[in-house]
Design an enzyme around this catalytic site. Structure first.
Site, PDB file in Angstrom:
ATOM      1  N   LYS A 131     -97.676  73.586 -11.508  1.00 42.48           N
ATOM      2  CA  LYS A 131     -98.205  74.225 -12.854  1.00 42.48           C
ATOM      3  C   LYS A 131     -99.396  73.971 -13.387  1.00 42.48           C
ATOM      4  O   LYS A 131     -99.940  72.810 -12.901  1.00 42.48           O
ATOM      5  CB  LYS A 131     -97.195  74.173 -13.881  1.00 42.48           C
ATOM      6  CG  LYS A 131     -97.169  75.336 -15.047  1.00 42.48           C
ATOM      7  CD  LYS A 131     -96.370  76.485 -14.743  1.00 42.48           C
ATOM      8  CE  LYS A 131     -96.469  77.720 -15.717  1.00 42.48           C
ATOM      9  NZ  LYS A 131     -95.605  78.732 -15.231  1.00 42.48           N
ATOM     10  N   ASP A 171     -99.493  83.116 -16.422  1.00 43.65           N
ATOM     11  CA  ASP A 171     -98.546  82.739 -17.255  1.00 43.65           C
ATOM     12  C   ASP A 171     -99.162  83.103 -18.448  1.00 43.65           C
ATOM     13  O   ASP A 171    -100.109  84.059 -18.492  1.00 43.65           O
ATOM     14  CB  ASP A 171     -98.487  81.130 -17.042  1.00 43.65           C
ATOM     15  CG  ASP A 171     -97.484  80.609 -18.133  1.00 43.65           C
ATOM     16  OD1 ASP A 171     -96.045  80.921 -17.565  1.00 43.65           O
ATOM     17  OD2 ASP A 171     -97.615  80.126 -19.089  1.00 43.65           O
TER      18      ASP A 171
HETATM   19  P1  NDP Z   1     -98.424  86.439 -22.235  1.00 40.55           P
HETATM   20  O1  NDP Z   1     -99.704  85.689 -22.417  1.00 40.55           O
HETATM   21  O2  NDP Z   1     -98.753  87.685 -21.612  1.00 40.55           O
HETATM   22  O3  NDP Z   1     -97.935  86.740 -23.687  1.00 40.55           O
HETATM   23  C1  NDP Z   1     -97.452  85.648 -24.335  1.00 40.55           C
HETATM   24  C2  NDP Z   1     -96.747  86.038 -25.983  1.00 40.55           C
HETATM   25  O4  NDP Z   1     -96.246  85.205 -26.297  1.00 40.55           O
HETATM   26  C3  NDP Z   1     -97.909  86.756 -26.689  1.00 40.55           C
HETATM   27  O5  NDP Z   1     -97.424  87.888 -27.485  1.00 40.55           O
HETATM   28  C4  NDP Z   1     -98.254  85.540 -27.543  1.00 40.55           C
HETATM   29  O6  NDP Z   1     -98.631  86.137 -28.884  1.00 40.55           O
HETATM   30  C5  NDP Z   1     -96.803  84.998 -27.704  1.00 40.55           C
HETATM   31  N1  NDP Z   1     -97.055  83.453 -27.732  1.00 40.55           N
HETATM   32  C6  NDP Z   1     -97.767  82.547 -27.108  1.00 40.55           C
HETATM   33  N2  NDP Z   1     -97.780  81.476 -27.680  1.00 40.55           N
HETATM   34  C7  NDP Z   1     -97.172  81.501 -28.968  1.00 40.55           C
HETATM   35  C8  NDP Z   1     -96.662  80.504 -29.812  1.00 40.55           C
HETATM   36  N3  NDP Z   1     -97.124  79.186 -29.646  1.00 40.55           N
HETATM   37  N4  NDP Z   1     -96.378  81.042 -30.920  1.00 40.55           N
HETATM   38  C9  NDP Z   1     -95.653  82.451 -31.161  1.00 40.55           C
HETATM   39  N5  NDP Z   1     -96.113  83.180 -30.132  1.00 40.55           N
HETATM   40  C10 NDP Z   1     -96.591  82.851 -29.114  1.00 40.55           C
HETATM   41  O7  NDP Z   1     -97.705  85.288 -21.521  1.00 40.55           O
HETATM   42  P2  NDP Z   1     -96.410  85.773 -20.527  1.00 40.55           P
HETATM   43  O8  NDP Z   1     -95.521  87.053 -21.276  1.00 40.55           O
HETATM   44  O9  NDP Z   1     -96.643  85.917 -19.339  1.00 40.55           O
HETATM   45  O10 NDP Z   1     -95.371  84.430 -20.926  1.00 40.55           O
HETATM   46  C11 NDP Z   1     -94.518  84.371 -21.952  1.00 40.55           C
HETATM   47  C12 NDP Z   1     -93.583  83.077 -21.615  1.00 40.55           C
HETATM   48  O11 NDP Z   1     -92.661  83.545 -20.120  1.00 40.55           O
HETATM   49  C13 NDP Z   1     -93.926  81.851 -21.251  1.00 40.55           C
HETATM   50  O12 NDP Z   1     -93.226  81.152 -21.775  1.00 40.55           O
HETATM   51  C14 NDP Z   1     -94.048  81.975 -19.855  1.00 40.55           C
HETATM   52  O13 NDP Z   1     -94.316  80.393 -19.363  1.00 40.55           O
HETATM   53  C15 NDP Z   1     -92.960  82.595 -19.435  1.00 40.55           C
HETATM   54  N6  NDP Z   1     -92.958  83.160 -17.901  1.00 40.55           N
HETATM   55  C16 NDP Z   1     -93.837  83.851 -17.590  1.00 40.55           C
HETATM   56  C17 NDP Z   1     -94.007  84.413 -16.350  1.00 40.55           C
HETATM   57  C18 NDP Z   1     -94.766  85.473 -15.881  1.00 40.55           C
HETATM   58  O14 NDP Z   1     -94.689  85.905 -14.840  1.00 40.55           O
HETATM   59  N7  NDP Z   1     -95.757  85.778 -16.449  1.00 40.55           N
HETATM   60  C19 NDP Z   1     -93.023  83.993 -15.216  1.00 40.55           C
HETATM   61  C20 NDP Z   1     -92.065  83.139 -15.964  1.00 40.55           C
HETATM   62  C21 NDP Z   1     -92.014  82.686 -17.075  1.00 40.55           C
HETATM   63  P3  NDP Z   1    -100.380  85.757 -29.399  1.00 40.55           P
HETATM   64  O15 NDP Z   1    -100.969  86.865 -28.518  1.00 40.55           O
HETATM   65  O16 NDP Z   1    -100.275  85.584 -30.754  1.00 40.55           O
HETATM   66  O17 NDP Z   1    -100.548  84.302 -28.679  1.00 40.55           O
END
Ligand code: NDP
Length: 451
Positions: A131, A171
């Site tokens: 990662k 991510d």
């Molecule tokens: P994105 O950046 O596309 O979206 C993240 C979302 O979560 C946004 O809505 C963001 O809001 C919110 N968010 C992030 N940090 C915080 C925080 N500290 N508090 C509240 N809201 C938060 O990321 P992904 O959708 O790709 O990833 C989401 C999760 O899924 C993560 O845990 C990631 O590790 C996991 N994941 C992702 C994969 C992938 O293929 N993308 C695969 C497997 C797991 P804001 O815009 O306000 O920050």
């Protein structure tokens, strides 16, 4: 069994002493070690202190830290920190995403890399765990600034990665736009068309069909499998989803396709609840096209939706829940609220979004709980399929990738479910996923000698 528990406890204390100020990494290690005692009792070769298997498994093979200088649109220079933790390559090249978020530090990257080892093992595909990321915040930056940052990041990272070595993906904060800039810079520096060096690429230049959808779709498929064991289906159920990024959007899409009604989405400023169910076209327009906030959704949707500033989606009663934003976003009081609202299943789209106490509350209340290692493995699984397509210089149809994804999620569910039963914890997917992933990596490590 008591001896094994004592040894694991001593190991945990030693790992925390050797890795100070990394609470997320401690949490991820603790959660895995807590479930391994029965497998150590049944398979003493794993626990032999002379072999130091767990000590090796919890120490990354390589940790790379680097400076990322870049210039903003006004010519000012900024310095961020870049990370890549190459955790374990017993099963294949290091594989795992890059996260760009101000909260990223070495402890966060190590927690994610550690989880990734077992998740990748569970897919049954030949990928190790790694990662990376940066404390860079893409919010509010222009495309040109994001491009310059990505180019600077890759100028250092390129010497550590490769299709047979280490294959990053997206991510939090890293989506198609960022992968494009990173891939362009890699290609320029190396003078190689090495499509398999990054996954999550655009479909026109080496990306796989269904990759953007895969994590969210997979998490919903995992929930459907858990419900099927109980003789239930998603059709007609209400759902709460947190986040509004890649994982959340495609969780909502798949839920709607299977006849469920997702009522919420959120970002770090608050959440939206829509009594009529989320209008996905509007949400995608705001998030994917305009890169806006969920509060704008409520403002444009009309009277069925409202924005709750600073609140959490778990206060909205629903049949199924999908934490899909970030780590530790679902705490004990949220779990109690979900149970009070009658939740039947929780499927983790995000990595470690549910705190250990919240997991305990849900499981004790009889809620089917799908841990991220199993439930969100669809993303990395389709990444591995993207690597396979790149290696063969072919592009599979959407239908083929979707069928493969469904088969992989079914098989992850089966293996987690059966392993939990085999080790005396029926219905406990945390135990099943941890042990099944661990056994596969541990066997490969033992066979490959002291590495
Ligand atoms: P994105 O950046 O596309 O979206 C993240 C979302 O979560 C946004 O809505 C963001 O809001 C919110 N968010 C992030 N940090 C915080 C925080 N500290 N508090 C509240 N809201 C938060 O990321 P992904 O959708 O790709 O990833 C989401 C999760 O899924 C993560 O845990 C990631 O590790 C996991 N994941 C992702 C994969 C992938 O293929 N993308 C695969 C497997 C797991 P804001 O815009 O306000 O920050």
């Amino acid at each position: 069994m008591k001896d094994q528990k004592d040894r694991l406890e001593a190991l945990r204390a030693d790992i925390e002493r050797r890795n100070p100020a990394q609470p997320e990494f401690h949490q991820a290690v603790r959660e895995v070690l807590e479930t391994l005692a029965p497998v150590f009792a049944a398979r003493p070769e794993y626990a032999d202190p002379a072999v130091a298997l767990v000590e090796r498994l919890t120490e990354p093979e390589r940790q790379i830290l680097f400076r990322v200088p870049w210039q903003d649109d006004r010519g000012r220079v900024h310095v961020n920190r870049g990370y890549r933790v190459e955790f374990n390559s017993a099963l294949g090249p290091y594989k795992g995403g890059l996260r760009f978020h101000p909260s990223v530090d070495i402890g966060v990257v190590k927690f994610l890399g550690f989880e990734q080892i077992f998740k990748n093992a569970l897919t049954g595909l030949g990928i190790g765990g790694g990662k990376g990321g940066s404390d860079f915040d893409p919010h509010g930056k222009s495309d040109a600034e994001v491009m310059r940052f990505c180019q600077s990041f890759m100028t250092e990272l390129h010497r550590h990665i490769g299709e047979h070595t280490d294959v990053p993906a997206g991510d939090i904060g890293v989506g198609g736009r960022e992968i494009g800039y990173l891939f362009g810079q890699y290609r320029r520096i190396t003078n190689r068309w090495e499509a398999g060096v990054l996954t999550g690429k655009g479909q026109g230049w080496g990306g796989s069909a269904i990759r953007p959808q895969a994590t969210g779709y997979g998490s919903v498929l995992f929930a459907a499998e858990m419900l099927a064991v109980r003789g239930e289906a998603l059709d007609g159920l209400s759902a709460v989803v947190s986040g509004s990024g890649n994982v959340a959007l495609y969780t909502i899409e798949k839920l709607q396709r299977l006849g469920a009604n997702p009522l919420t989405c959120s970002d770090s400023e608050g959440y939206v609840v829509d009594d009529k169910g989320i209008d996905l076209a509007l949400l995608k327009q705001i998030k994917e096209v305009e890169r806006g906030r969920v509060s704008e959704y409520a403002a444009r949707r009309g009277s069925s939706a409202r924005f709750v500033s600073g609140g959490r989606v778990w206060d909205v009663p629903a049949d199924v829940a999908f934490p899909s934003a970030t780590q530790n976003e679902l705490e004990a009081r949220d779990a109690r609220a979900l149970v009070a609202g009658g939740v039947k299943a929780v499927s983790e789209g995000a990595n470690m979004p549910t705190t250990p106490e919240a997991v305990r509350i849900l499981q004790e209340a009889g809620v089917a709980f799908g841990p991220g290692k199993a439930a969100n493995a669809g993303g990395v699984a389709v990444s591995a399929l993207e690597m396979a397509q790149n290696a063969g210089r072919v592009a599979w149809s959407e239908q083929r990738v979707e069928d493969e994804l469904a088969g992989i999620m079914r098989s992850i569910h089966t293996v987690a479910h059966e392993t939990a039963e085999r080790y005396g914890a029926p219905g406990d997917y945390v135990v099943g996923a941890n042990i099944a992933g661990f056994e596969r990596v541990a066997d490969a490590m033992l066979a490959q000698g002291v590495i």
